[in-house]
Write an enzyme that holds these catalytic residues in place. Sequence first.
Site, PDB file in Angstrom:
ATOM      1  N   ASN A  73       0.842  -1.188   0.000  1.00  0.00           N
ATOM      2  CA  ASN A  73       0.000   0.000   0.000  1.00  0.00           C
ATOM      3  C   ASN A  73       0.884   1.246   0.000  1.00  0.00           C
ATOM      4  O   ASN A  73       1.971   1.257   0.561  1.00  0.00           O
ATOM      5  CB  ASN A  73      -0.998   0.000   1.168  1.00  0.00           C
ATOM      6  CG  ASN A  73      -0.375  -0.075   2.545  1.00  0.00           C
ATOM      7  OD1 ASN A  73       0.610  -0.764   2.775  1.00  0.00           O
ATOM      8  ND2 ASN A  73      -0.982   0.623   3.491  1.00  0.00           N
ATOM      9  N   GLU A  77      -2.825  -4.858  -3.014  1.00  0.00           N
ATOM     10  CA  GLU A  77      -3.313  -5.797  -4.031  1.00  0.00           C
ATOM     11  C   GLU A  77      -3.365  -5.147  -5.408  1.00  0.00           C
ATOM     12  O   GLU A  77      -2.946  -5.735  -6.405  1.00  0.00           O
ATOM     13  CB  GLU A  77      -4.715  -6.314  -3.660  1.00  0.00           C
ATOM     14  CG  GLU A  77      -4.761  -7.073  -2.354  1.00  0.00           C
ATOM     15  CD  GLU A  77      -5.060  -6.200  -1.136  1.00  0.00           C
ATOM     16  OE1 GLU A  77      -5.573  -6.741  -0.138  1.00  0.00           O
ATOM     17  OE2 GLU A  77      -4.783  -4.984  -1.160  1.00  0.00           O
ATOM     18  N   CYS A  89      -3.878   0.470  -2.746  1.00  0.00           N
ATOM     19  CA  CYS A  89      -3.743  -0.712  -1.891  1.00  0.00           C
ATOM     20  C   CYS A  89      -2.668  -1.650  -2.441  1.00  0.00           C
ATOM     21  O   CYS A  89      -2.331  -1.612  -3.626  1.00  0.00           O
ATOM     22  CB  CYS A  89      -5.070  -1.465  -1.826  1.00  0.00           C
ATOM     23  SG  CYS A  89      -6.428  -0.506  -1.119  1.00  0.00           S
TER      24      CYS A  89
END
Length: 166
Positions: free
Chosen positions: A62, A75, A73
């Site tokens: 992040n 991901e 983020c």
Amino acid sequence: MKQEQLNIEFEVYDSAEQLNRQDAALLAEARAVTDTAYAPYSHFSVGAAALLNNGEMVKGTNQENSSYPVGICAERSLLASSAVLHPGVGIHTMAVSYHNHNEGTLSNKPISPCGMCRQALLEHELRYKQPIRLILGGQTGKIYIIKQANMLLPLAFSSSQMKENS
């Protein structure tokens, strides 16, 4: 009226020692990469590591910004890096971990991707026509393994709805 039900199944492990060697190594990478997160506002560092179909590993963290919501983020930073560094190569498994640096807190329970990341993971699965297996865990403690990311977003919106005729 008719009632229906949606369920999600996932595996629960008490610790990383119960995982197979490859999953344990991937989670260890996600745990370690939390150290490179930029989280000066939330003090909640998230790291992700993914094993690609070609055997390569990609990581993401992040990256916060004082002009919220400019941050990204872990991901989604991983998904973007993967698409640029390895175009056309799908993700087999992604591990997500965190380190909560706020006083009096622990980092010993699995966390799940936020809603925006769930949508991005779903889109990536659709784009590459394959599921992304998820390993979710903190720095210690229980670990969840989810067979495919789209299980985290039931009744999801996708491009197929834009193409349907009513």
